[in-house]
Design a protein around this motif. Sequence first.
Motif, PDB file in Angstrom:
ATOM      1  N   ALA A   4       0.866  -1.179   0.000  1.00 27.45           N
ATOM      2  CA  ALA A   4       0.000   0.000   0.000  1.00 27.45           C
ATOM      3  C   ALA A   4       0.902   1.227   0.000  1.00 27.45           C
ATOM      4  N   LEU A   5       0.466   2.274  -0.688  1.00 33.52           N
ATOM      5  CA  LEU A   5       1.257   3.495  -0.826  1.00 33.52           C
ATOM      6  C   LEU A   5       0.725   4.553   0.140  1.00 33.52           C
ATOM      7  N   VAL A   6       1.624   5.109   0.954  1.00 33.48           N
ATOM      8  CA  VAL A   6       1.261   6.107   1.960  1.00 33.48           C
ATOM      9  C   VAL A   6       2.138   7.345   1.750  1.00 33.48           C
ATOM     10  N   PRO A   7       1.551   8.567   1.689  1.00 31.92           N
ATOM     11  CA  PRO A   7       2.366   9.772   1.528  1.00 31.92           C
ATOM     12  C   PRO A   7       3.396   9.896   2.649  1.00 31.92           C
ATOM     13  N   ALA A   8       4.623  10.235   2.305  1.00 31.62           N
ATOM     14  CA  ALA A   8       5.675  10.387   3.298  1.00 31.62           C
ATOM     15  C   ALA A   8       5.861  11.831   3.722  1.00 31.62           C
ATOM     16  N   THR A   9       5.141  12.737   3.082  1.00 35.14           N
ATOM     17  CA  THR A   9       5.261  14.155   3.420  1.00 35.14           C
ATOM     18  C   THR A   9       3.868  14.754   3.577  1.00 35.14           C
ATOM     19  N   THR A  10       3.818  15.913   4.197  1.00 35.45           N
ATOM     20  CA  THR A  10       2.571  16.659   4.317  1.00 35.45           C
ATOM     21  C   THR A  10       2.830  18.102   3.925  1.00 35.45           C
TER      22      THR A  10
END
Length: 321
Positions: A20-26
């Motif tokens: 699963a792909l999860v954003p590493a930045t905000t």
Amino acid sequence: MPRTIWKGAVSFGLVHIPVALVPATTRQGIDFDWLDKRSMDRVGYKRINKTTGEDIDSENIVKGVEYEKGHYVVISDDEIKSAHPKATQTVDIVAFVDAKDISFLYIDTPYYLTPDRRGEKVYALLRETLIQTGKVGIANVVLRNKQHLAVVMPLGKALVMNTLRWADEVRGVEYLELKDEALDPDLAERELDMAKRLVEDMTEKWKPEQYKDTFQDQIMDLVEKKAREGKLEAVGGPEEAVDRRSADVIDLTELLKRSLAAKPGKARAASEEDEADDTPKKAPAKPKTTSKAKTTKSTASSSTRARKAPATDSKSSKKAS
């Protein structure tokens, strides 16, 4: 719980790793809205014809690519859609390269890869293999109908996928046209030693949390200060969906009534309750009378432009209506 934006698999050879792909930045920063200083209404963007200045409806807008100065080729939405790459839900690793060979200029957006559907063991296998070999995987991936080049690399106990810029998006050093004095300088040994000592004296551990966006901090401090001083502007406009009787308080009861009314079987009960609450507040026929009076007054005004109607006539017309 991390927000998953994509599910698929990392593939190399015959190996498939469910991930699963999860954003590493905000995204951080301050969004400045445009306001009309005269009325404090929101200001939006308009689509206009740059030659005539007239507003353009969306159905009259087409997409074009400038082929040469002043000449465009029009491309239809269907043609654009057919050119989009087909989503495969796969991070397809096509090669492995030395991690040190990838310039940071190519790094675009980072994402975490997390194991999915009992893929923990093979996930760990790829991670440890990359760590021990010093390699990273170069992959093709399609995200939101857009094709990306990407690199899969280990980061501690996790795998990270960074999208990469394409080669034609990165300018080489030759673009700078550096002079010979910068390319092959004549540096004195004493100057170089002093510069090295200065670097060593200023060397410290990398702690990203100690660096702050001073612009954002100063703007938010200013916002808080002005708010405490009561320097707040009430912004209205068609986008407001909350009852304007209070600028700061949301009528939770009203929101609950609307939610209940939207459910089958409860709409009638909510509607009857609303009517019971509103009945004492309504004036029986006043709105209709006022509306007719305005119509009568408007008609009389348009037919007697040369003279003014007496005040008594205006009152009598209201009574008659």
